[in-house]
Design a protein around this motif. Structure first.
Motif, PDB file in Angstrom:
ATOM      1  N   PRO A  11      -2.994   8.300  -2.587  1.00 57.86           N
ATOM      2  CA  PRO A  11      -2.483   8.738  -3.893  1.00 57.86           C
ATOM      3  C   PRO A  11      -2.589   7.667  -4.974  1.00 57.86           C
ATOM      4  O   PRO A  11      -2.960   7.972  -6.118  1.00 57.86           O
ATOM      5  CB  PRO A  11      -1.030   9.095  -3.585  1.00 57.86           C
ATOM      6  N   SER A  12      -2.283   6.422  -4.640  1.00 58.00           N
ATOM      7  CA  SER A  12      -2.402   5.351  -5.646  1.00 58.00           C
ATOM      8  C   SER A  12      -3.843   5.182  -6.086  1.00 58.00           C
ATOM      9  O   SER A  12      -4.138   5.030  -7.284  1.00 58.00           O
ATOM     10  CB  SER A  12      -1.876   4.030  -5.085  1.00 58.00           C
ATOM     11  N   ALA A  13      -4.769   5.160  -5.128  1.00 60.32           N
ATOM     12  CA  ALA A  13      -6.183   5.003  -5.464  1.00 60.32           C
ATOM     13  C   ALA A  13      -6.667   6.167  -6.321  1.00 60.32           C
ATOM     14  O   ALA A  13      -7.407   5.980  -7.298  1.00 60.32           O
ATOM     15  CB  ALA A  13      -7.011   4.896  -4.184  1.00 60.32           C
ATOM     16  N   LEU A  14      -6.244   7.368  -5.965  1.00 54.68           N
ATOM     17  CA  LEU A  14      -6.633   8.543  -6.751  1.00 54.68           C
ATOM     18  C   LEU A  14      -6.125   8.427  -8.183  1.00 54.68           C
ATOM     19  O   LEU A  14      -6.853   8.732  -9.136  1.00 54.68           O
ATOM     20  CB  LEU A  14      -6.090   9.804  -6.087  1.00 54.68           C
TER      21      LEU A  14
ATOM     22  N   PRO B  77       0.826  -1.214   0.000  1.00 56.36           N
ATOM     23  CA  PRO B  77       0.000   0.000   0.000  1.00 56.36           C
ATOM     24  C   PRO B  77       0.859   1.262   0.000  1.00 56.36           C
ATOM     25  O   PRO B  77       2.089   1.209   0.073  1.00 56.36           O
ATOM     26  CB  PRO B  77      -0.793  -0.118   1.312  1.00 56.36           C
ATOM     27  N   ASP B  78       0.194   2.384  -0.035  1.00 65.62           N
ATOM     28  CA  ASP B  78       0.883   3.678  -0.015  1.00 65.62           C
ATOM     29  C   ASP B  78       1.526   3.933   1.345  1.00 65.62           C
ATOM     30  O   ASP B  78       1.068   3.440   2.371  1.00 65.62           O
ATOM     31  CB  ASP B  78      -0.109   4.812  -0.303  1.00 65.62           C
ATOM     32  N   PHE B  79       2.579   4.720   1.304  1.00 68.32           N
ATOM     33  CA  PHE B  79       3.199   5.199   2.528  1.00 68.32           C
ATOM     34  C   PHE B  79       2.496   6.496   2.960  1.00 68.32           C
ATOM     35  O   PHE B  79       1.992   7.229   2.108  1.00 68.32           O
ATOM     36  CB  PHE B  79       4.690   5.457   2.290  1.00 68.32           C
TER      37      PHE B  79
ATOM     38  N   VAL C  13      -7.208   1.222  -2.808  1.00 74.61           N
ATOM     39  CA  VAL C  13      -7.768   0.117  -3.587  1.00 74.61           C
ATOM     40  C   VAL C  13      -6.955  -1.128  -3.262  1.00 74.61           C
ATOM     41  O   VAL C  13      -5.785  -1.242  -3.634  1.00 74.61           O
ATOM     42  CB  VAL C  13      -7.721   0.424  -5.101  1.00 74.61           C
ATOM     43  N   VAL C  14      -7.563  -2.046  -2.547  1.00 70.30           N
ATOM     44  CA  VAL C  14      -6.866  -3.265  -2.126  1.00 70.30           C
ATOM     45  C   VAL C  14      -6.541  -4.094  -3.360  1.00 70.30           C
ATOM     46  O   VAL C  14      -7.396  -4.318  -4.224  1.00 70.30           O
ATOM     47  CB  VAL C  14      -7.719  -4.067  -1.130  1.00 70.30           C
ATOM     48  N   THR C  15      -5.279  -4.538  -3.423  1.00 68.51           N
ATOM     49  CA  THR C  15      -4.742  -5.101  -4.664  1.00 68.51           C
ATOM     50  C   THR C  15      -4.255  -6.529  -4.448  1.00 68.51           C
ATOM     51  O   THR C  15      -3.546  -6.795  -3.464  1.00 68.51           O
ATOM     52  CB  THR C  15      -3.581  -4.223  -5.156  1.00 68.51           C
TER      53      THR C  15
END
Length: 764
Positions: free
Chosen positions: A465-468, A45-47, A59-61
């Motif tokens: 940020p990744s989900a965005l 996940p993001d930091f 967003v769980v991956t």
């Protein structure tokens, strides 16, 4: 990209059980490395990871390591981690991502050697390698043989003996010399200290017996070590008597763990289990109970793995049910790797082949969910849907919707359930992303746009940020015009990393890392520019005031050079007017291009401009892009252009692929407003590809122009620069031929010029 020159430890587990962890092999990856943008983290996940542990999941991956999926399950199930559990699992992630056990061991070795230096009359301490290598049939392994506690205990014992006997006494020197021999076995060999003399002090004799047993342990003479620790346990005068039973059990555990075959190690593990249970029942051995319980847990992992897996799964799935949450999550993921051979964890075991999965492996819900969620097969999709229909719980809704597609009969039911989930739920980002995906796959683009626009307008802060960036990628593909495309194509990276070891560790301490995040293009947006957009539209995008200044520079130079190479004169001249505003140093060269009267003259003017400014290229860059100045030759050959831009996005992301669990290449999505111009875009892209790599093309143009215009004062310089491009640019098997042709022509026609004198070689 930003260059970094460093060495980092890589994590690759060796399947060796030590005192409390399965520990990694140590390898080094050395630079140079190049820092680039990560828009969507795929390995974790993001930091900061504290936010993830606290329930901001993004967003769980499926590609995340399983320890992250454990935390995701807890949060999705409405059973969030306690503060203690969150700190514990964050510590586990830190250890795996940073190899912190390495630094702890190194520090303890230094502390030991510093203490040893205080003993007068000792020689320089020998180097210590805490890792020992061994060869098994068809395998090569490295394991942490001498752990942190070994050096800490030795340091404490030395300080106590020095205080009692005197630091400058012969007895202390002998003790330290014997300990040097003990630690000589950490990395290799079988170096055993000599036995103490009968006339020596009883404490010295007891210490030496302990040192001999420890040396045999580190030398992998486990039977001898066990026998010697058993004797120490019977010596009532030994200060090591209480620890000896634990150390004998530890010797048997190490013997069983290091057996070539699992079945060969079972007798030693069973012996260790018996010894440890006896210690735990002995009320006089309470000082060893905690450490013995930890070793007994490791024995259970080896002797009763499936039973232990389910015990741990039940404990870590419930709030505050695990007495040692960090260790239990660690052991849980290691056991899953043992059964699956997946290798998905940073620092966890992994093999290329998958062992046969035990029939009852998924009998507990946590394991069932984790393994189903990461499985990209149709069977996993069907199972997740069945589990959701039966339970109606959030974890299974997230699993089911992430594996569904827009054509399936139950897609509407999943969409309806997702729409009713509270926007503050940790599931909201995952459900939003996959709801949009399902709507797009079922040709309901209008509904997808409405859902995305509402989420981005009112719930933006709820997304990592990744989900965005995942949502912006979807919005880009739903763009109905150029402005909408430009707005969603430019994104703030989730992080910057050289990613030299595949762990996506942010380069937060790099001096080269920009202080403030810039808007950049991810690969999907850059690919639309490079492969799916006609050059006239790229020129229109360059005019957009919605573009960040750095991206406007990149799009403008790509529009001009692409148009010039395609000899789209009108587009090139319009782009040139924008380009000279951004790069005033190009003004004279662009003016020459604009005044050129023939296609050949325009082609040479554009080629000469490119030769003078190696940063120009007919493509938009992905991520950080080229960081050298436009007129500078980049030392790492990031100059001019290759035959084609970076490859299209290959299906990586939250929706993954199918079948074997690996992402499958997907066709490049193109926004609706570009569909009618796809034929023209494809024709232009094919024409660019046909030009080949830049050095070959530039040599050819320089040669052709010189043959027809030998008196042009630019000709010798163009030939010189063309040869230079074959050294510093992108090459292929034809580059040497073009380099030599330009070199020969330069020296034949202009032998006395500065350009010829400065061109001493041609390049293959």
């Amino acid at each position: 990209m930003i260059l970094r020159n460093s060495c980092k430890a890589l994590v690759a587990l060796a399947l060796i059980l030590s005192v409390s962890f399965m520990l990694p092999q140590r390898t080094q990856a050395c630079g140079p490395f190049f820092t680039d943008a990560i828009f969507v983290y795929s390995k974790h996940p993001d930091f900061p990871l504290e936010n993830f542990a606290a329930g901001k999941l993004g967003v769980v991956t499926p590609g995340w390591a399983r320890s992250y999926l454990v935390a995701a399950f807890r949060n999705l199930a409405g059973n969030p981690l306690t503060e203690t559990e969150a700190k514990a699992i964050k510590s586990l992630w830190d250890d795996r991502l940073s190899n912190s056990w390495d630094s702890h061991v190194d520090d303890s070795i230094k502390n030991w050697t510093d203490a040893r230096k205080k003993v007068p009359g000792l020689a320089e301490p020998p180097p210590i390698n805490a890792y020992r290598n061994r060869e098994k049939p068809h395998e090569y392994e490295s394991f942490l043989n001498c752990q942190q506690d070994a050096f800490e205990n030795a340091q404490a014992a030395l300080n106590e003996r020095a205080k009692r006997l005197g630091a400058d006494s012969q007895a202390v020197r002998d003790w330290a010399s014997a300990q040097d021999k003990v630690f000589a076995n950490c990395g290799e060999g079988k170096v055993i200290p000599e036995a103490a003399r009968p006339d020596q002090d009883s404490l010295i004799r007891a210490d030496r017996a302990y040192q001999i047993a420890a040396a045999n342990f580190y030398a992998t003479n486990f039977d001898a070590a066990t026998q010697q620790f058993d004797l120490i346990a019977k010596d009532a005068s030994s200060p090591w008597r209480e620890q000896a039973p634990y150390l004998a059990a530890r010797s048997m555990l190490r013997k069983g763990s290091l057996a070539d075959k699992e079945e060969d190690g079972r007798p030693a593990l069973a012996d260790a289990e018996t010894r440890l249970n006896a210690i735990l029942k002995d009320k006089s051995a309470t000082a060893s109970h905690h450490a013995s319980a930890r070793l007994l847990n490791l024995v259970g992992l080896r002797l009763h793995p499936e039973e232990r897996l389910h015990e741990i799964a039940h404990a870590i799935a419930r709030k505050d049910s695990s007495t040692n949450f960090k260790q239990d999550v660690w052991d849980y993921t290691v056991l899953l790797d043992k059964f699956l051979g997946d290798g998905s964890e940073e620092g966890e075991a992994g093999t290329a082949s998958k062992p046969k999965q035990p029939a009852g492996l998924t009998s507990d819900e946590l394991t069932d969910w984790v393994l189903t969620f990461e499985d990209q097969s149709p069977a996993a999709a069907a199972h997740s849907l069945a589990q959701w229909e039966k339970s109606k719980t959030l974890p299974w809704l997230v699993a089911a919707i992430s594996k569904s597609n827009g054509q399936q009969a139950r897609a509407n039911a999943l969409l309806g359930a997702a729409a009713n989930v509270d926007h503050n739920s940790p599931a909201f980002p995952s459900l939003t992303f996959h709801s949009v995906r399902l709507l797009m796959e079922s040709n309901r683009a209008g509904e997808a746009r409405m859902l995305l626009d509402k989420a981005l307008a009112t719930d933006r802060a709820k997304f990592t940020p990744s989900a965005l960036n995942l949502l912006l990628g979807q919005r880009m593909n739903l763009a109905q015009n150029l402005d909408e495309f430009v707005q969603s194509a430019q994104r703030v990276p989730a992080g910057l990393s050289d990613d030299n070891d595949g762990r996506e560790i942010p380069d937060e301490e790099s001096k080269d890392t920009p202080k403030t995040p810039q808007l950049l293009f991810d690969r999907d947006g850059a690919n639309v520019f490079n492969r799916g957009m006609p050059v006239a539209l790229i020129k229109d995008a360059a005019r957009s005031k919605l573009l960040a200044p750095n991206l406007r520079r990149d799009v403008t130079q790509a529009a001009f050079l692409r148009a010039a190479l395609l000899d789209d004169k009108a587009t090139a001249i319009q782009s040139a007017a924008l380009l000279q505003e951004i790069y005033p140093q190009l003004r004279d060269f662009l003016s020459t291009y604009e005044k050129a009267a023939t296609p050949e003259a325009r082609r040479f003017a554009a080629a000469f401009l490119s030769l003078k400014f190696p940063g120009l290229r007919p493509y938009v860059s992905t991520g950080v892009g080229r960081t050298s100045a436009l007129e500078e030759v980049d030392s790492y050959r990031d100059n001019w252009w290759c035959a084609e831009p970076p490859p299209p996005l290959s299906g990586a992301g939250a929706d993954g692929g199918e079948g074997d669990g690996k992402p499958k290449p997907k066709p490049m999505p193109v926004p609706e407003f570009l569909k009618l111009s796809q034929s023209l875009a494809a024709t232009q892209f094919a024409a660019l590809q046909a030009l080949g790599v830049a050095p070959n093309y530039l040599c050819r143009i320089a040669i052709e122009w010189t043959d027809k215009n030998p008196d042009d004062p630019r000709s010798p310089e163009a030939l010189h620069l063309a040869v230079r491009s074959t050294r510093y640019g992108c090459t292929d098997d034809q580059t040497g031929r073009w380099s030599k042709a330009a070199y020969d022509l330069l020296h034949r026609k202009y032998p006395n010029t500065t350009w010829a004198r400065n061109t001493k070689y041609w390049f293959k």
